[in-house]
Write a protein that holds these residues in place. Sequence first.
Motif, PDB file in Angstrom:
ATOM      1  N   VAL A  64       0.857  -1.183   0.000  1.00 48.59           N
ATOM      2  CA  VAL A  64       0.000   0.000   0.000  1.00 48.59           C
ATOM      3  C   VAL A  64       0.892   1.232   0.000  1.00 48.59           C
ATOM      4  CG1 VAL A  64      -1.933  -1.099   1.166  1.00 48.59           C
ATOM      5  CG2 VAL A  64      -0.185   0.026   2.503  1.00 48.59           C
ATOM      6  N   ARG A  65       0.373   2.295  -0.540  1.00 47.92           N
ATOM      7  CA  ARG A  65       1.123   3.551  -0.537  1.00 47.92           C
ATOM      8  C   ARG A  65       0.775   4.316   0.743  1.00 47.92           C
ATOM      9  NH1 ARG A  65       0.076   2.125  -5.577  1.00 47.92           N
ATOM     10  NH2 ARG A  65       1.702   2.348  -7.151  1.00 47.92           N
ATOM     11  N   THR A  66       1.800   4.788   1.424  1.00 46.50           N
ATOM     12  CA  THR A  66       1.556   5.554   2.647  1.00 46.50           C
ATOM     13  C   THR A  66       1.388   7.022   2.283  1.00 46.50           C
ATOM     14  OG1 THR A  66       3.933   5.740   3.012  1.00 46.50           O
ATOM     15  CG2 THR A  66       2.794   3.956   4.124  1.00 46.50           C
ATOM     16  N   GLU A  67       0.541   7.684   3.028  1.00 45.90           N
ATOM     17  CA  GLU A  67       0.221   9.080   2.737  1.00 45.90           C
ATOM     18  C   GLU A  67       0.750  10.005   3.825  1.00 45.90           C
ATOM     19  OE1 GLU A  67      -3.986   9.305   2.319  1.00 45.90           O
ATOM     20  OE2 GLU A  67      -3.977   8.305   0.373  1.00 45.90           O
ATOM     21  N   SER A  68       1.071  11.198   3.431  1.00 46.34           N
ATOM     22  CA  SER A  68       1.493  12.203   4.406  1.00 46.34           C
ATOM     23  C   SER A  68       0.272  12.662   5.197  1.00 46.34           C
ATOM     24  CB  SER A  68       2.144  13.385   3.702  1.00 46.34           C
ATOM     25  OG  SER A  68       1.238  13.976   2.797  1.00 46.34           O
ATOM     26  N   ASN A  69       0.512  13.137   6.411  1.00 41.61           N
ATOM     27  CA  ASN A  69      -0.584  13.658   7.222  1.00 41.61           C
ATOM     28  C   ASN A  69      -0.369  15.135   7.510  1.00 41.61           C
ATOM     29  OD1 ASN A  69       1.383  13.674   9.171  1.00 41.61           O
ATOM     30  ND2 ASN A  69       0.694  11.801  10.145  1.00 41.61           N
ATOM     31  N   ASP A  70      -1.171  15.680   8.357  1.00 43.40           N
ATOM     32  CA  ASP A  70      -1.105  17.118   8.636  1.00 43.40           C
ATOM     33  C   ASP A  70       0.243  17.554   9.199  1.00 43.40           C
ATOM     34  OD1 ASP A  70      -3.587  17.648   7.703  1.00 43.40           O
ATOM     35  OD2 ASP A  70      -4.571  17.506   9.662  1.00 43.40           O
ATOM     36  N   SER A  71       0.888  16.677   9.974  1.00 45.23           N
ATOM     37  CA  SER A  71       2.156  17.072  10.582  1.00 45.23           C
ATOM     38  C   SER A  71       3.277  17.183   9.554  1.00 45.23           C
ATOM     39  CB  SER A  71       2.550  16.088  11.677  1.00 45.23           C
ATOM     40  OG  SER A  71       2.769  14.815  11.132  1.00 45.23           O
ATOM     41  N   ALA A  72       3.078  16.693   8.337  1.00 41.47           N
ATOM     42  CA  ALA A  72       4.108  16.776   7.295  1.00 41.47           C
ATOM     43  C   ALA A  72       4.196  18.168   6.686  1.00 41.47           C
ATOM     44  CB  ALA A  72       3.833  15.749   6.212  1.00 41.47           C
ATOM     45  N   LYS A  73       3.323  19.068   7.123  1.00 38.72           N
ATOM     46  CA  LYS A  73       3.347  20.433   6.576  1.00 38.72           C
ATOM     47  C   LYS A  73       4.670  21.120   6.872  1.00 38.72           C
ATOM     48  CE  LYS A  73      -1.584  21.180   6.610  1.00 38.72           C
ATOM     49  NZ  LYS A  73      -2.704  21.869   7.225  1.00 38.72           N
ATOM     50  N   THR A  74       5.281  20.771   7.993  1.00 44.18           N
ATOM     51  CA  THR A  74       6.566  21.378   8.325  1.00 44.18           C
ATOM     52  C   THR A  74       7.656  20.968   7.343  1.00 44.18           C
ATOM     53  OG1 THR A  74       7.026  19.575   9.843  1.00 44.18           O
ATOM     54  CG2 THR A  74       6.046  21.556  10.775  1.00 44.18           C
ATOM     55  N   PHE A  75       7.437  19.858   6.610  1.00 45.77           N
ATOM     56  CA  PHE A  75       8.397  19.414   5.610  1.00 45.77           C
ATOM     57  C   PHE A  75       8.000  19.873   4.205  1.00 45.77           C
ATOM     58  CE2 PHE A  75       8.583  16.262   9.033  1.00 45.77           C
ATOM     59  CZ  PHE A  75       9.904  16.429   9.393  1.00 45.77           C
ATOM     60  N   GLY A  76       7.004  20.718   4.131  1.00 45.82           N
ATOM     61  CA  GLY A  76       6.586  21.242   2.832  1.00 45.82           C
ATOM     62  C   GLY A  76       5.656  20.333   2.081  1.00 45.82           C
ATOM     63  N   GLY A  97      -2.214  13.871   2.529  1.00 47.62           N
ATOM     64  CA  GLY A  97      -2.841  13.047   1.496  1.00 47.62           C
ATOM     65  C   GLY A  97      -1.945  12.706   0.331  1.00 47.62           C
ATOM     66  N   LEU A  98      -0.696  13.120   0.341  1.00 52.34           N
ATOM     67  CA  LEU A  98       0.219  12.796  -0.762  1.00 52.34           C
ATOM     68  C   LEU A  98       0.891  11.447  -0.500  1.00 52.34           C
ATOM     69  CD1 LEU A  98       1.954  16.253  -1.226  1.00 52.34           C
ATOM     70  CD2 LEU A  98       0.145  15.263  -2.636  1.00 52.34           C
ATOM     71  N   ASN A  99       1.122  10.685  -1.554  1.00 53.72           N
ATOM     72  CA  ASN A  99       1.823   9.405  -1.412  1.00 53.72           C
ATOM     73  C   ASN A  99       3.311   9.666  -1.236  1.00 53.72           C
ATOM     74  OD1 ASN A  99      -0.504   7.885  -1.795  1.00 53.72           O
ATOM     75  ND2 ASN A  99      -0.267   7.887  -4.006  1.00 53.72           N
ATOM     76  N   ILE A 100       3.847   9.212  -0.092  1.00 54.53           N
ATOM     77  CA  ILE A 100       5.265   9.464   0.202  1.00 54.53           C
ATOM     78  C   ILE A 100       6.022   8.192   0.547  1.00 54.53           C
ATOM     79  CG2 ILE A 100       4.957  11.859   0.892  1.00 54.53           C
ATOM     80  CD1 ILE A 100       5.058  10.849   3.807  1.00 54.53           C
ATOM     81  N   GLY A 101       5.417   7.037   0.391  1.00 54.40           N
ATOM     82  CA  GLY A 101       6.106   5.801   0.709  1.00 54.40           C
ATOM     83  C   GLY A 101       5.247   4.593   0.389  1.00 54.40           C
ATOM     84  N   ALA A 102       5.777   3.417   0.722  1.00 53.37           N
ATOM     85  CA  ALA A 102       5.040   2.178   0.497  1.00 53.37           C
ATOM     86  C   ALA A 102       5.364   1.205   1.624  1.00 53.37           C
ATOM     87  CB  ALA A 102       5.410   1.574  -0.851  1.00 53.37           C
TER      88      ALA A 102
END
Length: 175
Positions: free
Chosen positions: A48-60, A64-69
């Motif tokens: 499955v593709r892992t998605e970014s969450n709200d706390s990823a905003k600090t990383f730009g 909801g973006l796919n950032i891993g698997a």
Amino acid sequence: MTEQETEQNPMKEIEISKVIVNIGEGQVGDGVEKAHDLIEKLTGKTPVRTESNDSAKTFGLRSGLNIGAMTTIRGEDAEELLNKVAPAVDQIKDSAFDGNGNFSFGVSEYIDVPGLDYDADIGMKGFQVIVVLERPGYRVKKRDYKPSEIGDDHKVSDEEAKEFIEENLEIEVSQ
């Protein structure tokens, strides 16, 4: 735990509950597809593709973006995968244990795993393996009807997990 104690009480036998294979890219792009392909090649399962969450905003990153698997493997397939990946790991640090007998380690390059050859489409990539150990009876913790806690003397300790690793996977645990 010695073998004699395990023979006396089969409920004390440690077993692999699940193995999680994870690749976190940390950014959107072609790397996520390569991670997806590598996990599929390594495990034979569809990740499955892992998605970014709200706390990823600090990383730009917005949420909801796919950032891993990642994929989770249980039962005999988990043991087979762990035995397949174990030769790629020389040692596991003492800090890799979480206090409940679970541990994780990383493989810096997938070509270190026996049977996996270099794939130009994937390139060089590493992955993380998380192993969850448990004993028979852990079902009471997961059941829907009246779940209960596992007693402290029945939980897998870090020392028992280290012993399990050294005996079954032949991986050294270092300080």
